[in-house]
Design a protein around this motif. Structure first.
Motif, short mmCIF file in Angstrom:
data_model
loop_
_atom_site.label_atom_id
_atom_site.label_comp_id
_atom_site.label_asym_id
_atom_site.label_seq_id
_atom_site.Cartn_x
_atom_site.Cartn_y
_atom_site.Cartn_z
N UNK A 1 0.85 -1.19 0.00
CA UNK A 1 0.00 0.00 0.00
C UNK A 1 0.89 1.24 0.00
N UNK A 2 0.53 2.19 -0.85
CA UNK A 2 1.19 3.50 -0.85
C UNK A 2 0.16 4.53 -0.42
N UNK A 3 0.47 5.26 0.64
CA UNK A 3 -0.40 6.35 1.08
C UNK A 3 -0.01 7.60 0.30
N UNK A 4 -0.89 8.04 -0.58
CA UNK A 4 -0.63 9.22 -1.40
C UNK A 4 -1.36 10.38 -0.75
N UNK A 5 -0.58 11.30 -0.19
CA UNK A 5 -1.16 12.48 0.47
C UNK A 5 -1.23 13.60 -0.56
N UNK A 6 -2.42 14.13 -0.78
CA UNK A 6 -2.62 15.26 -1.67
C UNK A 6 -2.65 16.50 -0.79
N UNK A 7 -1.70 17.41 -1.01
CA UNK A 7 -1.61 18.59 -0.16
C UNK A 7 -1.32 19.82 -1.00
N UNK B 1 1.57 10.33 8.76
CA UNK B 1 1.67 9.27 7.75
C UNK B 1 3.11 8.79 7.56
N UNK B 2 4.07 9.69 7.64
CA UNK B 2 5.48 9.28 7.53
C UNK B 2 5.87 8.36 8.66
N UNK B 3 5.46 8.72 9.86
CA UNK B 3 5.73 7.89 11.03
C UNK B 3 5.07 6.53 10.90
N UNK B 4 3.85 6.51 10.45
CA UNK B 4 3.10 5.27 10.28
C UNK B 4 3.79 4.37 9.24
N UNK B 5 4.24 4.96 8.14
CA UNK B 5 4.90 4.19 7.08
C UNK B 5 6.24 3.63 7.55
N UNK B 6 6.97 4.39 8.36
CA UNK B 6 8.25 3.92 8.87
C UNK B 6 8.09 2.70 9.79
N UNK C 1 5.50 0.49 9.75
CA UNK C 1 4.61 -0.55 9.24
C UNK C 1 5.19 -1.17 7.98
N UNK C 2 5.39 -2.48 8.00
CA UNK C 2 5.89 -3.20 6.82
C UNK C 2 4.85 -3.16 5.71
N UNK D 1 -2.59 -5.01 3.95
CA UNK D 1 -1.16 -5.16 4.22
C UNK D 1 -0.76 -6.62 4.31
N UNK D 2 -1.67 -7.48 4.72
CA UNK D 2 -1.39 -8.89 4.79
C UNK D 2 -0.54 -9.32 5.96
N UNK D 3 -0.14 -8.39 6.81
CA UNK D 3 0.68 -8.71 7.98
C UNK D 3 0.21 -7.87 9.14
#
Length: 143
Positions: free
Chosen positions: A53-59, A73-78, A80-81, A138-140
């Motif tokens: 999954x890619x979280x695409x933030x529109x800003x 979102x950056x923290x969450x991505x770091x 989360x596998x 995410x499957x995990x």
């Protein structure tokens, strides 16, 4: 006396609209029905093929809630596998927002590696609600 009733009625309506908008802010929604429009090139290039999954933030440049969303979102991505975060600034590219039917910033789109929209969030996401919605994709297990 009539002016007082008009003022009171206006305040009640404004309060109701404000509460309604506040309740919708940050809520995870299912994707809109698939449209025939192609994915904008900027979004297609931002997708990580190695990530589930890619979280695409529109800003936009002058959006204060966008900064808070970026940090979250950056923290969450770091942590989360299988999850990646990218931030697309559409200040000078309104056609990208238009193609994605984005009417406000920040808007976060969770996209699969093949470009399917999995979910969207208008406003600053609620961390736990977003994680719960992402788990099946995410499957995990996530932290």
């Amino acid at each position: 006396m009539a002016g007082l009733w008009v003022l009171l009625g206006t305040l009640v309506v404004a309060a109701a609209v404000g509460l309604g908008l506040r309740a919708r802010n940050g809520r995870v929604r299912a994707p809109r029905p698939a449209e025939t429009r192609p994915l904008p090139e900027a979004v297609h290039e931002a997708l990580d093929p190695g990530s589930a999954v890619t979280l695409v933030q529109i800003s936009t440049t002058f959006c204060a809630p966008c900064r808070h969303t970026r940090v979250l979102l950056s923290s969450l991505a770091e942590k989360t596998d299988g999850l990646t975060h990218v931030d697309l600034d559409v200040t000078d590219r309104p056609e990208v927002a238009n193609a994605l039917s984005v009417l406000r910033t920040p808007t976060t789109l969770a996209m699969s590696a093949d470009g399917r929209e999995l979910l969207r969030v208008g406003g600053v996401p609620r961390r736990e609600e977003l994680l719960a919605a992402l788990r099946p994709h995410l499957g995990a297990p996530t932290p």
